[in-house]
Design a protein around this motif. Sequence first.
Motif, mmCIF file in Angstrom:
data_model
loop_
_atom_site.group_PDB
_atom_site.id
_atom_site.type_symbol
_atom_site.label_atom_id
_atom_site.label_comp_id
_atom_site.label_asym_id
_atom_site.label_seq_id
_atom_site.Cartn_x
_atom_site.Cartn_y
_atom_site.Cartn_z
ATOM 1 N N ILE A 214 0.911 -0.812 -0.070
ATOM 2 C CA ILE A 214 -0.315 -0.149 0.373
ATOM 3 C C ILE A 214 0.583 1.290 0.332
ATOM 4 O O ILE A 214 1.809 1.340 0.992
ATOM 5 C CB ILE A 214 -1.289 -0.067 1.475
ATOM 6 C CG1 ILE A 214 -1.946 -1.379 1.304
ATOM 7 C CG2 ILE A 214 -1.684 1.567 1.461
ATOM 8 C CD1 ILE A 214 -2.133 -1.234 2.672
ATOM 9 N N VAL A 215 0.934 1.804 -0.896
ATOM 10 C CA VAL A 215 2.107 3.109 -1.005
ATOM 11 C C VAL A 215 0.809 4.896 -1.517
ATOM 12 O O VAL A 215 0.491 4.763 -2.904
ATOM 13 C CB VAL A 215 2.939 2.478 -2.493
ATOM 14 C CG1 VAL A 215 3.618 4.172 -2.303
ATOM 15 C CG2 VAL A 215 3.597 1.299 -2.189
ATOM 16 N N VAL A 216 1.119 5.533 -0.717
ATOM 17 C CA VAL A 216 0.009 6.267 -0.136
ATOM 18 C C VAL A 216 0.725 7.625 -0.816
ATOM 19 O O VAL A 216 1.907 7.879 0.903
ATOM 20 C CB VAL A 216 -0.738 6.416 0.875
ATOM 21 C CG1 VAL A 216 -2.050 7.890 0.903
ATOM 22 C CG2 VAL A 216 -1.714 5.344 0.946
ATOM 23 N N HIS A 221 3.217 14.163 3.511
ATOM 24 C CA HIS A 221 4.472 13.257 2.822
ATOM 25 C C HIS A 221 4.161 13.270 1.091
ATOM 26 O O HIS A 221 3.479 11.490 0.675
ATOM 27 C CB HIS A 221 4.316 12.180 3.840
ATOM 28 C CG HIS A 221 4.609 12.138 4.874
ATOM 29 N ND1 HIS A 221 5.840 11.887 5.196
ATOM 30 C CD2 HIS A 221 4.171 12.711 6.267
ATOM 31 C CE1 HIS A 221 6.106 12.243 6.973
ATOM 32 N NE2 HIS A 221 5.164 12.167 7.100
ATOM 33 N N PRO A 222 4.350 13.754 0.718
ATOM 34 C CA PRO A 222 4.280 13.605 -1.039
ATOM 35 C C PRO A 222 5.241 12.485 -1.455
ATOM 36 O O PRO A 222 5.413 11.952 -2.799
ATOM 37 C CB PRO A 222 4.679 15.310 -1.784
ATOM 38 C CG PRO A 222 6.031 14.892 -1.192
ATOM 39 C CD PRO A 222 5.215 15.314 1.029
ATOM 40 N N TRP A 370 8.729 6.169 5.187
ATOM 41 C CA TRP A 370 8.573 7.167 4.706
ATOM 42 C C TRP A 370 9.865 8.071 5.214
ATOM 43 O O TRP A 370 10.730 7.150 5.265
ATOM 44 C CB TRP A 370 7.413 7.813 5.529
ATOM 45 C CG TRP A 370 7.266 7.695 7.412
ATOM 46 C CD1 TRP A 370 8.534 9.328 7.779
ATOM 47 C CD2 TRP A 370 7.269 6.750 8.237
ATOM 48 N NE1 TRP A 370 8.151 8.199 9.396
ATOM 49 C CE2 TRP A 370 7.807 7.410 9.189
ATOM 50 C CE3 TRP A 370 7.156 5.171 7.659
ATOM 51 C CZ2 TRP A 370 7.652 6.556 10.419
ATOM 52 C CZ3 TRP A 370 7.061 4.772 9.364
ATOM 53 C CH2 TRP A 370 6.722 5.268 10.705
ATOM 54 N N THR A 371 9.715 9.942 4.696
ATOM 55 C CA THR A 371 10.627 10.497 4.849
ATOM 56 C C THR A 371 10.343 11.448 5.961
ATOM 57 O O THR A 371 9.235 11.532 6.604
ATOM 58 C CB THR A 371 11.196 10.745 4.151
ATOM 59 O OG1 THR A 371 10.250 12.289 3.851
ATOM 60 C CG2 THR A 371 11.885 9.846 3.457
ATOM 61 N N ASP A 372 11.267 11.957 6.753
ATOM 62 C CA ASP A 372 10.995 12.916 7.683
ATOM 63 C C ASP A 372 11.980 13.855 7.464
ATOM 64 O O ASP A 372 13.009 13.555 8.116
ATOM 65 C CB ASP A 372 11.517 12.079 9.503
ATOM 66 C CG ASP A 372 11.629 13.303 10.058
ATOM 67 O OD1 ASP A 372 11.054 14.256 10.383
ATOM 68 O OD2 ASP A 372 11.665 13.168 11.456
ATOM 69 N N MET A 373 11.587 15.115 6.828
ATOM 70 C CA MET A 373 12.072 15.710 6.645
ATOM 71 C C MET A 373 13.051 17.031 7.613
ATOM 72 O O MET A 373 13.663 17.898 7.199
ATOM 73 C CB MET A 373 11.459 17.208 5.795
ATOM 74 C CG MET A 373 11.087 16.304 4.624
ATOM 75 S SD MET A 373 12.318 15.306 3.775
ATOM 76 C CE MET A 373 13.378 16.879 3.099
ATOM 77 N N SER A 374 11.991 16.997 8.890
ATOM 78 C CA SER A 374 12.827 17.546 10.130
ATOM 79 C C SER A 374 14.668 16.649 10.278
ATOM 80 O O SER A 374 15.689 18.153 10.665
ATOM 81 C CB SER A 374 12.165 17.417 11.589
ATOM 82 O OG SER A 374 12.731 16.028 11.365
#
Length: 499
Positions: A214-216, A221-222, A370-374
């Motif tokens: 499942i990819v959302v 979170h673009p 996912w990624t955490d841009m902070s």
Amino acid sequence: MRLLLAGLAFGLAGLFSDPAAAQNNCDVSAITQSDWLSPDPTTLAEVPNGASANNCDFHIYSWRWFTYLMNPAASGDMRNFENRAVHPVVDLDTCTSVQAGTKVDAERGFIASLPKQPDIPDQASGNALYDKNGNIVFYNRTFSVNECGILADGQFPDAGADNPNFPTGKDQVVELKTAWQVLPDGADAGSYYTQTVSLEGEGDTLLGLIGFHIVVNTAIHPEFVWATFEHVNNSPNCTVNQGQGFTRPQPADGWNLVGQSCNACVAQNYTDGTDLLSACSSECSWNPSNDDQPAAQYDSEGNTIIQGTANDICLVEYLGTPSDQSGAATNIANIEYLNTLLAGSDGLIATQGSSDLQVLQNYYLGGAVWTDMSRFNMSSTDPFDSVMAGSHGLANASMESFSQPHSNSSSFFDTGCFSCHGSATPQNTAKASHLLTKSAGASPGLMNRCDVKAGPISGQSQAETVCPQVCGTGNWNGNWNTLVQGTASVCGCNTCVGN
């Protein structure tokens, strides 16, 4: 009656004697029974708690998407993920939907592993996977119907300064990939969600769902949230880890993706902490490399040959989490807790779920990433490495069988979903989607789009000065985004430069 889960979650923790519960950071006190078991899709637009989401919020989000997709559709004999009006079968050349209101079209919907080009890979490596009975594993790929519009013209709806590469909000994109095993006579079909389809050259065949990606993407979170679910009987962990609460005992008739002689050895050695790679090295050919595993074979009439030699697959990383990654214990504890809460023997699905959902007790969340841009490190030679979050080594035994990490690695490009679904910069989200970048209908320049480092940009007027310089004359697509306020921004370039 809508049951709040505060008391129930406490009861489950005590019931399963879960020592990992002390390490998890899950707050489910405000989540209702219906939120878990029959989610309103309008509540799935964003990860819980938005920009303040913690690790567990993403795994909660993953489970809620899974239960929503596996709920019966409003009309027709199908589940939500099978509704082709919403999730059409992928047709890369025309993006044509199967007739709305129908189930999966067998001819176009289910395929065996194919070579990687020019199609999107089915196995991550493009190789064929054979189950314990020597039957080839089949795959199905679907996506949000709104993605057809993107594929047709190569444009992104509602693009803007806060949304440089991908549609979000009302234009949220969901991409799904499922793996299916042939269920022979005598198999415990009741423990699988099943489809009867007419396979090429084989006639009507009963297939059981064994894997679900499942990819959302969301506004925050673009880059997508990537989650995967597996059948509990797919494959053992390479080092047996029964975990806490939700356990996976040795299946009575063996693991789905392990051959007969290997299964016999695993059954004799399936105790917590056993290194199966060593204990069964003579009986098992564990996790062959991409080069050693062939693509699907075809007969003289072009039909897939569905019989082959069974593979021996084990999961390298427990719940997709290398032991040396930052926050490993918490990530594992959160997933274990939620798997127990939802799919445990006394969990919500068993005790509160509808008859349609009871089969989900046989599936578990293998992890999410996912990624955490902070945490973005502008000076890093691998900027993704600094922002990865969740299960860094995520893999599904039925879909990344031959491309799992073979050692603990902190390098973004060596392990996990983003090793294939990534780009030179963390915010170039178009490249995260193979569906977009490999589509015959996509804009020729789509694969080359990049978000290029630009230093701090304070506003639109400065972007209009800086970005044409960063991207080059005529190469700026008009978009920009700030990753770290006052420190790091990127410009949206039609082609990659300086990365």
